[in-house]
Write a protein that holds these residues in place. Sequence first.
Motif, PDB file in Angstrom:
ATOM      1  N   LYS A 561       0.848  -1.193   0.000  1.00 53.67           N
ATOM      2  CA  LYS A 561       0.000   0.000   0.000  1.00 53.67           C
ATOM      3  C   LYS A 561       0.887   1.247   0.000  1.00 53.67           C
ATOM      4  O   LYS A 561       0.673   2.189  -0.762  1.00 53.67           O
ATOM      5  CB  LYS A 561      -0.889  -0.048   1.251  1.00 53.67           C
ATOM      6  CG  LYS A 561      -1.760   1.147   1.496  1.00 53.67           C
ATOM      7  CD  LYS A 561      -2.803   0.812   2.580  1.00 53.67           C
ATOM      8  CE  LYS A 561      -3.495   2.054   3.102  1.00 53.67           C
ATOM      9  NZ  LYS A 561      -2.948   2.528   4.375  1.00 53.67           N
ATOM     10  N   TRP A 592      -8.131  -4.002   5.902  1.00 51.76           N
ATOM     11  CA  TRP A 592      -8.156  -4.593   4.559  1.00 51.76           C
ATOM     12  C   TRP A 592      -8.961  -3.697   3.617  1.00 51.76           C
ATOM     13  O   TRP A 592      -8.615  -3.533   2.455  1.00 51.76           O
ATOM     14  CB  TRP A 592      -8.741  -6.011   4.574  1.00 51.76           C
ATOM     15  CG  TRP A 592      -8.139  -6.969   5.565  1.00 51.76           C
ATOM     16  CD1 TRP A 592      -8.810  -7.862   6.350  1.00 51.76           C
ATOM     17  CD2 TRP A 592      -6.745  -7.162   5.868  1.00 51.76           C
ATOM     18  NE1 TRP A 592      -7.929  -8.583   7.131  1.00 51.76           N
ATOM     19  CE2 TRP A 592      -6.656  -8.167   6.860  1.00 51.76           C
ATOM     20  CE3 TRP A 592      -5.560  -6.568   5.424  1.00 51.76           C
ATOM     21  CZ2 TRP A 592      -5.446  -8.606   7.408  1.00 51.76           C
ATOM     22  CZ3 TRP A 592      -4.352  -7.002   5.959  1.00 51.76           C
ATOM     23  CH2 TRP A 592      -4.301  -8.003   6.934  1.00 51.76           C
ATOM     24  N   LYS A 593     -10.029  -3.099   4.179  1.00 53.97           N
ATOM     25  CA  LYS A 593     -10.844  -2.207   3.349  1.00 53.97           C
ATOM     26  C   LYS A 593     -10.039  -0.973   2.935  1.00 53.97           C
ATOM     27  O   LYS A 593     -10.107  -0.521   1.796  1.00 53.97           O
ATOM     28  CB  LYS A 593     -12.108  -1.801   4.094  1.00 53.97           C
ATOM     29  CG  LYS A 593     -13.038  -3.002   4.302  1.00 53.97           C
ATOM     30  CD  LYS A 593     -14.437  -2.593   4.737  1.00 53.97           C
ATOM     31  CE  LYS A 593     -15.355  -3.806   4.811  1.00 53.97           C
ATOM     32  NZ  LYS A 593     -15.614  -4.238   6.219  1.00 53.97           N
ATOM     33  N   LYS A 596      -7.632  -1.877   0.270  1.00 52.45           N
ATOM     34  CA  LYS A 596      -8.348  -2.050  -0.992  1.00 52.45           C
ATOM     35  C   LYS A 596      -8.538  -0.704  -1.705  1.00 52.45           C
ATOM     36  O   LYS A 596      -8.411  -0.612  -2.925  1.00 52.45           O
ATOM     37  CB  LYS A 596      -9.696  -2.718  -0.676  1.00 52.45           C
ATOM     38  CG  LYS A 596     -10.550  -3.063  -1.858  1.00 52.45           C
ATOM     39  CD  LYS A 596     -10.142  -4.402  -2.463  1.00 52.45           C
ATOM     40  CE  LYS A 596     -10.823  -4.586  -3.806  1.00 52.45           C
ATOM     41  NZ  LYS A 596     -10.113  -5.526  -4.667  1.00 52.45           N
ATOM     42  N   GLU A 601      -7.830  -3.132  -7.612  1.00 53.27           N
ATOM     43  CA  GLU A 601      -7.956  -4.525  -8.038  1.00 53.27           C
ATOM     44  C   GLU A 601      -6.676  -5.329  -7.809  1.00 53.27           C
ATOM     45  O   GLU A 601      -6.673  -6.552  -7.937  1.00 53.27           O
ATOM     46  CB  GLU A 601      -8.348  -4.582  -9.506  1.00 53.27           C
ATOM     47  CG  GLU A 601      -7.324  -3.877 -10.376  1.00 53.27           C
ATOM     48  CD  GLU A 601      -7.515  -4.121 -11.869  1.00 53.27           C
ATOM     49  OE1 GLU A 601      -6.544  -3.864 -12.601  1.00 53.27           O
ATOM     50  OE2 GLU A 601      -8.610  -4.553 -12.270  1.00 53.27           O
ATOM     51  N   PHE A 603      -5.368  -5.833  -5.038  1.00 57.46           N
ATOM     52  CA  PHE A 603      -5.469  -6.536  -3.754  1.00 57.46           C
ATOM     53  C   PHE A 603      -6.785  -7.271  -3.639  1.00 57.46           C
ATOM     54  O   PHE A 603      -7.850  -6.746  -3.964  1.00 57.46           O
ATOM     55  CB  PHE A 603      -5.346  -5.527  -2.604  1.00 57.46           C
ATOM     56  CG  PHE A 603      -5.600  -6.135  -1.244  1.00 57.46           C
ATOM     57  CD1 PHE A 603      -4.853  -7.230  -0.798  1.00 57.46           C
ATOM     58  CD2 PHE A 603      -6.582  -5.617  -0.405  1.00 57.46           C
ATOM     59  CE1 PHE A 603      -5.089  -7.788   0.455  1.00 57.46           C
ATOM     60  CE2 PHE A 603      -6.822  -6.170   0.854  1.00 57.46           C
ATOM     61  CZ  PHE A 603      -6.071  -7.258   1.276  1.00 57.46           C
ATOM     62  N   GLU A 604      -6.690  -8.490  -3.179  1.00 58.41           N
ATOM     63  CA  GLU A 604      -7.911  -9.249  -2.939  1.00 58.41           C
ATOM     64  C   GLU A 604      -7.746 -10.078  -1.674  1.00 58.41           C
ATOM     65  O   GLU A 604      -6.696 -10.671  -1.438  1.00 58.41           O
ATOM     66  CB  GLU A 604      -8.197 -10.173  -4.118  1.00 58.41           C
ATOM     67  CG  GLU A 604      -9.578 -10.781  -4.015  1.00 58.41           C
ATOM     68  CD  GLU A 604      -9.885 -11.752  -5.157  1.00 58.41           C
ATOM     69  OE1 GLU A 604     -10.918 -12.410  -5.071  1.00 58.41           O
ATOM     70  OE2 GLU A 604      -9.074 -11.855  -6.100  1.00 58.41           O
TER      71      GLU A 604
END
Length: 690
Positions: A561, A592-593, A596, A601, A603-604
């Motif tokens: 990130k 995690w949100k 994201k 896209e 990161f999943e």
Amino acid sequence: AELDTLDIIVLAAILLGTAAYFTKGKLWGVTKDPYASSLATANGAKAGKTRNIIEKLDESGKNCIIFYGSQTGTAEDYASRLAKEGKSRFGLETMVADLEDYDYDNLDAIPNDKVVMFVLATYGEGEPTDNAVDFYEFITGDSPSFSEGNEPALGNLNFVAFGLGNNTYEHYNSMVRNVTKALENLGAHRIGEAGEGDDGAGTMEEDFLAWKDPMWTALQEKMGLEEREAVYEPIFGIVDREGLTKDSPEVYLGEPNKMHLDGVPKGPFNAHNPYIAPISKSYELFNVKDRNCLHMEIDVSASNLTYQTGDHIAIWPTNPGEEVDRFMNVLGLSNKRHNVISVKALEPTAKVPFPTPTTYDAIVRYHMEICSPVSRQFLATLAAFAPDEEAKAEMAKLGGDKDYFHSKVNVHHLNIARVLQTVGKGKEWSNVPFSALIEGVTKLQPRYYSISSSSLEQPKVISITAVVESQHLPGREDPFRGVTTNYLLALKEKQHGEPNPSPFGLSYEITGPRNRYDGIHVPVHVRHSNFKLPSDPTKPVIMVGPGTGVAPFRGFIRERKKQVENGETVGKTILFFGCRKRSEDFIYDKEWKEAKKVLGEKFEIVTAFSRDGPKKVYVQHRLKERAQEVNELLEKKAYFYVCGDAANMAREVNTVLGQILAEQRGISDAKAEEVVKNMRAANQYQEDVW
Ligand code: FAD
């Protein structure tokens, strides 16, 4: 009053100490405490000592040397036990030696009437322990060069070997296997089988006990040793220091070394010298019934400590007061717990495992692993000091009968004091020499945690993610509670305003020796690991980390990130995360949100909840559902990471990955396994499991 053996030993120790003081001390013009142990200086312990093992054997009159390669202390402990047994049963002149303390180019000069033992733990992915790296590289190197130039080089060397490993790892016991092979290739003579203990199967101790008896028999034959009746001989003399009190400035109250005692700890901070770090933040990620999970941030900015994303931090615990009290009470030490003593090695090659002068209380609280599993052999040793005949017989039975021991001690996770309480029916075991306790109870070890922060984002603040250990055991009233994690929980409670925290009724000397840990501090050091993101950030990564196994991946994801925020491009980043219930223990959900939002896209997160639906779903099931994508990413040279439970999850993930490759690539199972092995060898498959 009669003089008992211990008094005589103590007197002898005083005389020896005094003699040393008046000779060496004067000669060299050094004024030092004659009783001070070598541990008093963090790094000075090794200064001025010979690295020549032949010289050491000659000057100390030894004929059996036991080298250890140890990471967590177990191998070191086994080495000490072999030394003791060799001496008491066979009259061998034994010494224990840290592999790091000697050179090996004269192993060929050790005469064949001596024996060298190797007790070698395998660490992580088949690696040597930190203290055995140089030895391992030397002995398994292409052509180690020796001083004598004999042919074969080690034709005179008699050796014995035992390995400590874990069968859940790919390279099971590779240290002892490779070292044995290398020594034999160099012409050395192995005595008995090379033993292998398996921590994965939980049989380490029993494997060791089962290996050592035939080994002794073989050694007896080879060296013509005669067995004698084993009598307990203390290795340490305990000297009462009547002139000192626990408030005297030279008395150690749990400080790990002299710098800490003097209140001026300095780096380098390492496994001998912790940094007393402030905890800047701590909170619970979840807490349900008996399950707590902690997030803690440890500030190392005032130290020279550094870390890289994926490293480990070691936390130095202290024992809970209730267990310290139990130990003191059952051994009849309560009334003298704050008396000041010095501990002197009565054997020139033995090391006192903590600095002195100190108090019984400080030794038991800060230096002894009093809560850990008890060794069966130790119970047999203590039988001689039982308070009555019945207890003596019971101790002998526990010591001699593996199944009985298992059902009475192991299944209930009893520690030494609990065993003595039960066996002695509450009587005091005041005949046990304190030396026997120093010898039989291992050194309190720091616990490792996978760092869950990113060094790119916060180079000077290290976070950990730890689940508080607590287990309900059938037939035991109070649940078993882990030492370090409950201590951390108490620190968290204190940080949140509880003046005297006692989670689950356990209290800790939380402000540390001389209150130096006050203001929420914890002793730590950092251990560098090979568990690392690819150096090229555009490479895809697949991470499998259920529960606290997610710890290093939080660091990885925050790192990527941050890289994106810095304008870099990162590859696909998939996390397989599993826990019980979305509403209960889905940790770092919010983070995690946020990740994201930045990574989009790239990161999943793929979740598996084992208790949310009618069917238990685990990470390996999710992995399989994504077979095609996983295979495609691996073809693009994605790195594959697994962290967390070694016993089950990591193994199953390994199997499932093989299945995925077989199915997707249309290759045989055997071929797919081969591919997985090669991925591991090339560091494309990395594990951080415990
Ligand atoms: P301990 O008191 O050490 O007890 C631990 C276990 O030992 C018990 O559950 C039990 O099985 C056994 N045991 C202890 N005493 C007895 C007894 N008397 N009889 C029988 N059995 C006994 N943990 C995390 O939560 N997060 C992490 O990120 C993490 N990373 C790790 C990374 C590495 C490289 C390693 C090696 C471990 C990691 N761990 C992690 C595990 C961690 O180091 C500790 O082992 C864990 O927190 C328990 O510590 P404790 O002192 O609370 O428990």
